[in-house]
Scaffold this motif. Structure first.
Motif, mmCIF file in Angstrom:
data_model
loop_
_atom_site.group_PDB
_atom_site.id
_atom_site.type_symbol
_atom_site.label_atom_id
_atom_site.label_comp_id
_atom_site.label_asym_id
_atom_site.label_seq_id
_atom_site.Cartn_x
_atom_site.Cartn_y
_atom_site.Cartn_z
ATOM 1 N N ASP A 93 -14.597 -4.667 -22.184
ATOM 2 C CA ASP A 93 -15.821 -5.013 -21.464
ATOM 3 C C ASP A 93 -16.809 -3.855 -21.434
ATOM 4 O O ASP A 93 -17.878 -3.970 -20.842
ATOM 5 C CB ASP A 93 -15.508 -5.466 -20.036
ATOM 6 N N GLY A 94 -16.454 -2.731 -22.062
ATOM 7 C CA GLY A 94 -17.347 -1.589 -22.107
ATOM 8 C C GLY A 94 -17.024 -0.506 -21.100
ATOM 9 O O GLY A 94 -17.558 0.602 -21.180
ATOM 10 N N PHE A 95 -16.099 -0.800 -20.170
ATOM 11 C CA PHE A 95 -15.760 0.194 -19.160
ATOM 12 C C PHE A 95 -14.648 1.138 -19.620
ATOM 13 O O PHE A 95 -14.415 2.178 -19.002
ATOM 14 C CB PHE A 95 -15.355 -0.497 -17.857
ATOM 15 N N GLY A 96 -13.941 0.778 -20.682
ATOM 16 C CA GLY A 96 -12.882 1.652 -21.168
ATOM 17 C C GLY A 96 -11.758 1.824 -20.174
ATOM 18 O O GLY A 96 -11.180 2.906 -20.047
ATOM 19 N N TRP A 97 -11.436 0.733 -19.476
ATOM 20 C CA TRP A 97 -10.457 0.798 -18.390
ATOM 21 C C TRP A 97 -9.172 0.094 -18.813
ATOM 22 O O TRP A 97 -9.005 -0.313 -19.962
ATOM 23 C CB TRP A 97 -11.077 0.197 -17.123
ATOM 24 N N TRP A 98 -8.238 -0.078 -17.871
ATOM 25 C CA TRP A 98 -6.885 -0.506 -18.182
ATOM 26 C C TRP A 98 -6.720 -1.915 -18.724
ATOM 27 O O TRP A 98 -5.778 -2.152 -19.497
ATOM 28 C CB TRP A 98 -5.987 -0.317 -16.963
ATOM 29 N N PRO A 99 -7.528 -2.911 -18.372
ATOM 30 C CA PRO A 99 -7.274 -4.250 -18.926
ATOM 31 C C PRO A 99 -7.212 -4.277 -20.440
ATOM 32 O O PRO A 99 -6.330 -4.908 -21.018
ATOM 33 C CB PRO A 99 -8.456 -5.065 -18.389
ATOM 34 N N ALA A 100 -8.126 -3.582 -21.114
ATOM 35 C CA ALA A 100 -8.097 -3.547 -22.576
ATOM 36 C C ALA A 100 -6.935 -2.704 -23.077
ATOM 37 O O ALA A 100 -6.233 -3.081 -24.023
ATOM 38 C CB ALA A 100 -9.420 -3.004 -23.119
ATOM 39 N N LEU A 101 -6.709 -1.557 -22.447
ATOM 40 C CA LEU A 101 -5.646 -0.662 -22.908
ATOM 41 C C LEU A 101 -4.273 -1.291 -22.723
ATOM 42 O O LEU A 101 -3.395 -1.169 -23.590
ATOM 43 C CB LEU A 101 -5.736 0.667 -22.161
#
Length: 250
Positions: A117-125
């Motif tokens: 989503d562009g935040f570079g946070w844990w959901p994608a990682l």
């Protein structure tokens, strides 16, 4: 109302400070935890599982009643703290949300594309790590952030990189998705006039989370239902509200 970190901390704080008061936690889900349940799904962040077990033990000791699978109307007529959290926006056609991917063990793509989503946070990682754990050969991460895990703490990023060492991960930073194709997505890099296709056998979309605002009958609100935030912030706000309510005369 809500068994996520903000609601659980509020309930526990009140129950410990005011054993003379009956505290009831409602949640329409069949297990407590809210976003903590999603955070534990990847299996790479055991601290969240320990936090959930802590709440389970302490709530039981404090005599807090848990009513899971309970709709909002069940709590009418009682002083109500609204802590129903937020929901991830629905993914476009042909994609799955990160929440569903993390919790649905039947999803085992071999070459997934994870769209941050562009935040570079844990959901994608977490989606990236879980894809590898489920047997993915190659994972492509598309992110508008400048780097992998740009928003996570430095120590967590170092641990993440160690876990990903030797994995076939292709990171496309400063890149946004501009369309979908039958076999993936169309992306454009920052400053690039042209678009190109990224192929995969599944697309996992990390969607923006939308708060579930408190209804008129709620007396107080706390946590993600005000605005999505990190767990530590939700816990701190829940404790502060719990302390304030415990001092409120009956």
């Amino acid at each position: 109302m809500g068994a996520g970190p903000a609601g659980l901390e509020t309930a526990l704080t009140i129950a410990l400070a005011r054993p003379d008061v009956d505290v009831v936690v409602h949640d329409r889900a069949d297990r407590l935890g809210g976003q903590l349940c999603t955070a534990t799904a990847s299996g790479t962040r055991p601290g969240w599982s320990r936090l959930l077990r802590y709440y389970e033990r302490q709530l039981a000791r404090a005599g807090v009643q848990l009513r899971l699978g309970s709709e909002v109307s069940d709590a009418l007529g009682m002083p109500t703290v609204w802590a129903a959290g937020a929901v991830e926006e629905q993914a476009p056609a042909g994609r799955v949300t990160s929440t569903r991917f993390l919790t649905d063990r039947s999803l085992r793509p071999s070459r997934p594309v994870v769209v941050d989503d562009g935040f570079g946070w844990w959901p994608a990682l977490s989606s990236v790590e879980l894809a590898f754990d489920r047997g993915a050969e190659v994972v492509t991460l598309v992110t508008a952030a400048p780097s992998l895990g740009a928003a996570i703490p430095a120590d967590a990023r170092a641990q993440l990189l160690r876990r990903l060492r030797g994995r076939a991960l292709d990171v496309l930073p400063l890149t946004e998705v501009v369309g979908s194709t039958p076999t993936g997505v169309t992306v454009r890099s920052n400053g690039s006039p042209g678009a190109r296709e990224v192929h995969g056998d599944a697309v996992v979309q990390v969607g923006l989370r939308t708060a579930l605002p408190a209804p008129d009958h709620a007396d107080w609100a706390v946590g993600d239902c005000i605005s999505p935030r990190r767990v530590a912030h939700a816990v701190a706000e829940g404790r502060e509200l719990g302390r304030r309510l415990a001092r409120t005369p009956d």
